[in-house]
Design a protein around this motif. Structure first.
Motif, mmCIF file in Angstrom:
data_model
loop_
_atom_site.group_PDB
_atom_site.id
_atom_site.type_symbol
_atom_site.label_atom_id
_atom_site.label_comp_id
_atom_site.label_asym_id
_atom_site.label_seq_id
_atom_site.Cartn_x
_atom_site.Cartn_y
_atom_site.Cartn_z
ATOM 1 N N ARG A 1 14.974 34.150 51.275
ATOM 2 C CA ARG A 1 14.479 34.728 50.032
ATOM 3 C C ARG A 1 12.992 34.410 49.851
ATOM 4 N NH1 ARG A 1 17.496 32.172 45.916
ATOM 5 N NH2 ARG A 1 19.250 33.350 46.705
ATOM 6 N N LEU A 2 12.616 33.176 50.129
ATOM 7 C CA LEU A 2 11.211 32.776 50.030
ATOM 8 C C LEU A 2 10.351 33.571 51.009
ATOM 9 C CD1 LEU A 2 8.957 30.896 48.989
ATOM 10 C CD2 LEU A 2 9.700 29.240 50.720
ATOM 11 N N LEU B 1 -3.221 31.412 52.204
ATOM 12 C CA LEU B 1 -2.662 30.868 50.970
ATOM 13 C C LEU B 1 -1.134 30.942 50.985
ATOM 14 C CD1 LEU B 1 -3.203 29.758 48.117
ATOM 15 C CD2 LEU B 1 -3.218 32.133 47.337
ATOM 16 N N LEU B 2 -0.578 32.026 51.496
ATOM 17 C CA LEU B 2 0.874 32.168 51.570
ATOM 18 C C LEU B 2 1.497 31.168 52.550
ATOM 19 C CD1 LEU B 2 1.295 36.040 51.429
ATOM 20 C CD2 LEU B 2 1.651 34.371 49.602
ATOM 21 N N ILE B 3 0.793 30.850 53.622
ATOM 22 C CA ILE B 3 1.273 29.816 54.553
ATOM 23 C C ILE B 3 1.339 28.467 53.846
ATOM 24 C CG2 ILE B 3 0.684 28.484 56.620
ATOM 25 C CD1 ILE B 3 -0.450 31.085 57.794
ATOM 26 N N ALA C 1 4.750 26.295 53.156
ATOM 27 C CA ALA C 1 4.921 24.907 53.613
ATOM 28 C C ALA C 1 5.298 23.993 52.452
ATOM 29 C CB ALA C 1 3.643 24.416 54.283
ATOM 30 N N LEU C 2 4.652 24.147 51.309
ATOM 31 C CA LEU C 2 4.958 23.309 50.157
ATOM 32 C C LEU C 2 6.353 23.579 49.614
ATOM 33 C CD1 LEU C 2 1.526 23.445 48.299
ATOM 34 C CD2 LEU C 2 2.466 21.541 49.625
ATOM 35 N N ARG C 3 6.734 24.843 49.510
ATOM 36 C CA ARG C 3 8.069 25.190 48.997
ATOM 37 C C ARG C 3 9.167 24.738 49.954
ATOM 38 N NH1 ARG C 3 8.511 29.044 44.838
ATOM 39 N NH2 ARG C 3 10.686 28.355 44.971
ATOM 40 N N ASP D 1 13.681 18.555 50.772
ATOM 41 C CA ASP D 1 14.013 17.393 49.949
ATOM 42 C C ASP D 1 15.273 17.651 49.126
ATOM 43 O OD1 ASP D 1 11.821 16.010 50.900
ATOM 44 O OD2 ASP D 1 10.550 16.466 49.163
ATOM 45 N N GLU D 2 15.399 18.858 48.598
ATOM 46 C CA GLU D 2 16.557 19.213 47.777
ATOM 47 C C GLU D 2 17.859 19.115 48.572
ATOM 48 O OE1 GLU D 2 18.348 23.242 45.699
ATOM 49 O OE2 GLU D 2 16.170 23.042 45.904
#
Length: 113
Positions: free
Chosen positions: A36-37, A85-87, A91-93, A99-100
């Motif tokens: 989805r991301l 910026l999308l990369i 990476a952050l998401r 972690d989730e």
């Protein structure tokens, strides 16, 4: 299974995901969120690169910034900046998603490996 924190193949993630799902349910849910991301980010990239750089170039060329038409800027540089910026966003998401679900790549002290 030498380490007591390891889980059997296909079982729950090492630290537990917080949600009780069937044996491979957490993997399917993780992959669904990942896809989805990716789809959302690819749609944004397509809209910027194809839409602003090709489809709406004539309308954007009426706006001039620093002597260059905005449509030309999007076609030449804007889509590249957007992609970078999308990369970073991906990476952050994905770090948050890892972690989730308890599958992040961290050392024992909590730092990234």
């Amino acid at each position: 299974m030498a380490d007591t924190n390891e889980s059997p193949p296909g079982g729950a993630p090492p630290d537990g995901g917080g949600v009780a799902l069937p044996e491979n349910g957490w993997r399917k849910e993780y992959w669904k969120k990942n896809l989805r991301l990716m789809v959302v980010l690819l749609i944004v990239w397509f809209a910027v690169s194809f839409g602003a750089g090709i489809l709406f170039v004539e309308q954007l060329n009426e706006i001039v910034i620093a002597g260059f038409p905005l449509g030309f800027w999007f076609a030449q540089q804007g889509s590249i900046y957007t992609f970078i910026l999308l990369i970073l966003i991906y990476a952050l998401r994905m770090d948050r998603l890892d972690d989730e679900y308890g599958v992040s790549e961290r050392n024992d002290d909590g730092s990234r490996s």
